[in-house]
Design a protein around this motif. Structure first.
Motif, PDB file in Angstrom:
ATOM      1  N   SER A 182       0.828  -1.221   0.000  1.00 35.31           N
ATOM      2  CA  SER A 182       0.000   0.000   0.000  1.00 35.31           C
ATOM      3  C   SER A 182       0.853   1.258   0.000  1.00 35.31           C
ATOM      4  O   SER A 182       0.313   2.364   0.036  1.00 35.31           O
ATOM      5  N   GLY A 183       2.211   1.054   0.034  1.00 36.82           N
ATOM      6  CA  GLY A 183       3.054   2.247   0.224  1.00 36.82           C
ATOM      7  C   GLY A 183       4.362   2.177  -0.532  1.00 36.82           C
ATOM      8  O   GLY A 183       4.397   1.808  -1.707  1.00 36.82           O
ATOM      9  N   SER A 184       5.460   2.485   0.162  1.00 35.43           N
ATOM     10  CA  SER A 184       6.767   2.657  -0.502  1.00 35.43           C
ATOM     11  C   SER A 184       7.347   1.330  -0.996  1.00 35.43           C
ATOM     12  O   SER A 184       8.133   1.312  -1.933  1.00 35.43           O
ATOM     13  N   GLY A 185       6.975   0.203  -0.374  1.00 33.27           N
ATOM     14  CA  GLY A 185       7.396  -1.092  -0.897  1.00 33.27           C
ATOM     15  C   GLY A 185       8.844  -1.458  -0.644  1.00 33.27           C
ATOM     16  O   GLY A 185       9.441  -2.224  -1.398  1.00 33.27           O
ATOM     17  N   THR A 186       9.436  -0.950   0.448  1.00 37.36           N
ATOM     18  CA  THR A 186      10.837  -1.341   0.724  1.00 37.36           C
ATOM     19  C   THR A 186      10.918  -2.810   1.134  1.00 37.36           C
ATOM     20  O   THR A 186      11.895  -3.496   0.824  1.00 37.36           O
ATOM     21  N   ASN A 187       9.887  -3.310   1.813  1.00 33.30           N
ATOM     22  CA  ASN A 187       9.880  -4.748   2.133  1.00 33.30           C
ATOM     23  C   ASN A 187       9.718  -5.571   0.854  1.00 33.30           C
ATOM     24  O   ASN A 187      10.363  -6.604   0.670  1.00 33.30           O
ATOM     25  N   LEU A 188       8.855  -5.111  -0.050  1.00 32.70           N
ATOM     26  CA  LEU A 188       8.709  -5.777  -1.353  1.00 32.70           C
ATOM     27  C   LEU A 188      10.038  -5.784  -2.095  1.00 32.70           C
ATOM     28  O   LEU A 188      10.461  -6.801  -2.645  1.00 32.70           O
ATOM     29  N   CYS A 232       1.815  -9.929   2.847  1.00 35.51           N
ATOM     30  CA  CYS A 232       1.402  -8.529   3.035  1.00 35.51           C
ATOM     31  C   CYS A 232       2.627  -7.756   3.491  1.00 35.51           C
ATOM     32  O   CYS A 232       3.183  -8.038   4.556  1.00 35.51           O
ATOM     33  N   ALA A 233       3.089  -6.816   2.673  1.00 30.55           N
ATOM     34  CA  ALA A 233       4.306  -6.049   2.983  1.00 30.55           C
ATOM     35  C   ALA A 233       3.942  -4.569   3.028  1.00 30.55           C
ATOM     36  O   ALA A 233       4.058  -3.852   2.032  1.00 30.55           O
ATOM     37  N   GLY A 234       3.418  -4.143   4.167  1.00 34.07           N
ATOM     38  CA  GLY A 234       2.950  -2.769   4.262  1.00 34.07           C
ATOM     39  C   GLY A 234       1.597  -2.606   3.605  1.00 34.07           C
ATOM     40  O   GLY A 234       1.268  -1.559   3.082  1.00 34.07           O
ATOM     41  N   PHE A 235       0.799  -3.662   3.590  1.00 32.53           N
ATOM     42  CA  PHE A 235      -0.553  -3.631   3.022  1.00 32.53           C
ATOM     43  C   PHE A 235      -1.506  -3.156   4.109  1.00 32.53           C
ATOM     44  O   PHE A 235      -1.535  -3.730   5.195  1.00 32.53           O
ATOM     45  N   MET A 236      -2.267  -2.095   3.831  1.00 30.88           N
ATOM     46  CA  MET A 236      -3.029  -1.447   4.891  1.00 30.88           C
ATOM     47  C   MET A 236      -4.519  -1.792   4.874  1.00 30.88           C
ATOM     48  O   MET A 236      -5.363  -0.962   5.151  1.00 30.88           O
ATOM     49  N   LYS A 237      -4.847  -3.020   4.493  1.00 33.65           N
ATOM     50  CA  LYS A 237      -6.229  -3.484   4.581  1.00 33.65           C
ATOM     51  C   LYS A 237      -6.237  -4.831   5.311  1.00 33.65           C
ATOM     52  O   LYS A 237      -5.281  -5.602   5.199  1.00 33.65           O
ATOM     53  N   ASN A 296       2.186 -11.724   7.180  1.00 33.35           N
ATOM     54  CA  ASN A 296       2.170 -10.268   7.323  1.00 33.35           C
ATOM     55  C   ASN A 296       3.390  -9.846   8.125  1.00 33.35           C
ATOM     56  O   ASN A 296       4.022 -10.657   8.820  1.00 33.35           O
ATOM     57  N   THR A 297       3.748  -8.581   8.039  1.00 36.45           N
ATOM     58  CA  THR A 297       4.857  -8.039   8.820  1.00 36.45           C
ATOM     59  C   THR A 297       4.375  -6.778   9.523  1.00 36.45           C
ATOM     60  O   THR A 297       3.516  -6.057   9.001  1.00 36.45           O
ATOM     61  N   HIS A 298       4.864  -6.579  10.749  1.00 33.56           N
ATOM     62  CA  HIS A 298       4.381  -5.450  11.553  1.00 33.56           C
ATOM     63  C   HIS A 298       5.569  -4.820  12.289  1.00 33.56           C
ATOM     64  O   HIS A 298       6.387  -5.547  12.871  1.00 33.56           O
ATOM     65  N   PRO A 299       5.671  -3.483  12.323  1.00 35.59           N
ATOM     66  CA  PRO A 299       6.836  -2.828  12.925  1.00 35.59           C
ATOM     67  C   PRO A 299       6.717  -2.619  14.430  1.00 35.59           C
ATOM     68  O   PRO A 299       6.925  -1.512  14.940  1.00 35.59           O
ATOM     69  N   ALA A 300       6.361  -3.714  15.146  1.00 33.87           N
ATOM     70  CA  ALA A 300       6.349  -3.683  16.609  1.00 33.87           C
ATOM     71  C   ALA A 300       6.419  -5.134  17.103  1.00 33.87           C
ATOM     72  O   ALA A 300       6.282  -6.063  16.304  1.00 33.87           O
ATOM     73  N   LEU A 359      12.709   6.181  14.067  1.00 31.46           N
ATOM     74  CA  LEU A 359      12.533   4.849  14.658  1.00 31.46           C
ATOM     75  C   LEU A 359      11.995   3.877  13.611  1.00 31.46           C
ATOM     76  O   LEU A 359      12.474   2.750  13.494  1.00 31.46           O
ATOM     77  N   HIS A 360      11.001   4.309  12.802  1.00 36.26           N
ATOM     78  CA  HIS A 360      10.431   3.394  11.806  1.00 36.26           C
ATOM     79  C   HIS A 360      11.486   3.007  10.775  1.00 36.26           C
ATOM     80  O   HIS A 360      11.582   1.842  10.389  1.00 36.26           O
ATOM     81  N   GLU A 361      12.327   3.956  10.377  1.00 31.86           N
ATOM     82  CA  GLU A 361      13.383   3.618   9.409  1.00 31.86           C
ATOM     83  C   GLU A 361      14.337   2.581  10.000  1.00 31.86           C
ATOM     84  O   GLU A 361      14.732   1.634   9.319  1.00 31.86           O
ATOM     85  N   ILE A 384      13.625   0.405  12.332  1.00 30.54           N
ATOM     86  CA  ILE A 384      12.902  -0.876  12.382  1.00 30.54           C
ATOM     87  C   ILE A 384      12.864  -1.522  11.004  1.00 30.54           C
ATOM     88  O   ILE A 384      13.099  -2.726  10.851  1.00 30.54           O
ATOM     89  N   LYS A 385      12.615  -0.707   9.982  1.00 30.01           N
ATOM     90  CA  LYS A 385      12.480  -1.260   8.625  1.00 30.01           C
ATOM     91  C   LYS A 385      13.774  -1.894   8.125  1.00 30.01           C
ATOM     92  O   LYS A 385      13.728  -2.865   7.371  1.00 30.01           O
ATOM     93  N   THR A 386      14.927  -1.392   8.589  1.00 29.63           N
ATOM     94  CA  THR A 386      16.183  -2.032   8.140  1.00 29.63           C
ATOM     95  C   THR A 386      16.260  -3.464   8.688  1.00 29.63           C
ATOM     96  O   THR A 386      16.796  -4.350   8.043  1.00 29.63           O
ATOM     97  N   VAL A 387      15.685  -3.664   9.875  1.00 33.30           N
ATOM     98  CA  VAL A 387      15.670  -5.008  10.487  1.00 33.30           C
ATOM     99  C   VAL A 387      14.527  -5.834   9.916  1.00 33.30           C
ATOM    100  O   VAL A 387      14.681  -7.018   9.598  1.00 33.30           O
ATOM    101  N   GLU A 388      13.383  -5.188   9.735  1.00 33.90           N
ATOM    102  CA  GLU A 388      12.159  -5.854   9.296  1.00 33.90           C
ATOM    103  C   GLU A 388      12.320  -6.511   7.923  1.00 33.90           C
ATOM    104  O   GLU A 388      11.905  -7.655   7.717  1.00 33.90           O
ATOM    105  N   ARG A 389      12.968  -5.811   6.995  1.00 32.75           N
ATOM    106  CA  ARG A 389      13.063  -6.374   5.637  1.00 32.75           C
ATOM    107  C   ARG A 389      13.975  -7.598   5.627  1.00 32.75           C
ATOM    108  O   ARG A 389      13.704  -8.551   4.905  1.00 32.75           O
TER     109      ARG A 389
END
Ligand code: GRF
Length: 198
Positions: free
Chosen positions: A8-14, A85-90, A104-108, A163-165, A167-172
Motif C-alpha cells: 500500500s506504500g513505498s514497498g521497501t519490504n517488497l 502482506c508487505a505494508g498492506f493497509m487493509k 504479514n509483517t508489523h513494525p512492533a 525509529l520506523h526507518e 525498524i524497517k532495516t531489520v524488518e526487511r
C-alpha cells in the motif's frame, strides 16, 4: 514457491523480497504484486522488476464483501503458494484467508502495539525496546500466530520517522529470511505455535 506480495506504500519490504528472489537459491519468486491503491512506489518497484501488478480499490466496490471476493480472485489468478502482506493497509477477509497462507509483517513486537500506528504508539508509550514481527494474518488486526520477531532499540531523540526507518532495516531482513525458510523448508502450525522446517 510462488509469492503474491500485497503493498500500500513505498514497498521497501517488497524490494527486499524482489532482490532476494533474483537468486534462484532463495526458493521463491514474486509472481505478482497487488495493491489497494494506484500511484504508490511499491507498484513502481514491481514494474521496474518486470513483475505483473494489479490494483483492487475498496472505493470501486459497493461493499467490503465485494472487495474481498475481488481481491481474492486477483490473487488466485497467480496461483500463489504464499501471499505476503508487505505494508498492506487493509484487513483481508475470509475469501483470501481461507484460500492461501497469508504472511504479514508489523513494525512492533506483537502483541504490543498492533494496528496502523505501531511505531508511533511504541514511541508514545516510552518503551526502550520495540522491534518487528512476521506473523500469519488472520481475521483480526495483527492477531495471527507469530512466526518470527526481532528487537530494535529506541534511541534518545527518536521520532516516529527515525525509529520506523531503523525498524524497517531489520524488518526487511527478517521478512526475507522468514519467507525464504518457509518457501524452502515448509512449516507446521500447532495452535498458536509455528515451527519452520520439515
Ligand atoms: C512496514 O514497516 C510495515 O510493517 C508497515 O508499514 C511499513 C511499510 O513499509 N505496515 P514499505 O511499504 O514496505 O516500505
Amino acid at each position: 514457491a510462488r509469492l503474491v506480495v500485497l503493498v500500500s506504500g513505498s514497498g521497501t519490504n517488497l524490494q527486499a523480497l524482489l532482490d532476494a528472489a533474483a537468486d534462484k537459491s532463495y526458493g521463491a519468486e514474486v509472481v505478482a504484486v497487488g495493491a489497494d491503491r494506484h500511484g504508490i512506489e511499491g507498484l513502481a518497484r514491481a514494474e521496474r522488476a518486470g513483475v505483473p501488478t494489479f490494483v483492487e480499490r475498496l472505493s470501486d466496490h459497493p461493499d467490503r464483501a465485494s472487495w474481498d471476493e475481488a481481491i481474492a480472485a486477483r490473487i488466485a489468478a497467480y496461483e500463489p503458494s504464499i501471499v505476503v502482506c508487505a505494508g498492506f493497509m487493509k484487513i483481508l477477509g475470509a475469501p483470501t484467508l481461507d484460500a492461501f497462507p497469508v504472511v504479514n509483517t508489523h513494525p512492533a513486537l506483537l502483541p504490543a502495539f498492533p494496528g496502523a500506528h505501531g511505531v508511533r504508539d511504541a514511541l508514545a508509550y516510552g518503551v526502550r525496546v520495540t522491534g518487528c514481527t512476521v506473523m500469519f494474518a488472520d481475521a483480526g488486526v495483527d492477531t495471527g500466530p507469530i512466526i518470527a520477531q526481532e528487537p530494535v532499540r529506541v534511541h534518545e531523540g527518536d521520532d516516529e520517522q527515525t525509529l520506523h526507518e531503523r525498524i524497517k532495516t531489520v524488518e526487511r531482513v527478517l521478512l526475507v529470511e522468514t519467507v525464504g525458510r518457509m518457501a524452502r523448508e515448509g512449516w507446521t502450525v500447532t495452535g498458536r505455535h509455528v515451527r519452520l522446517g520439515r
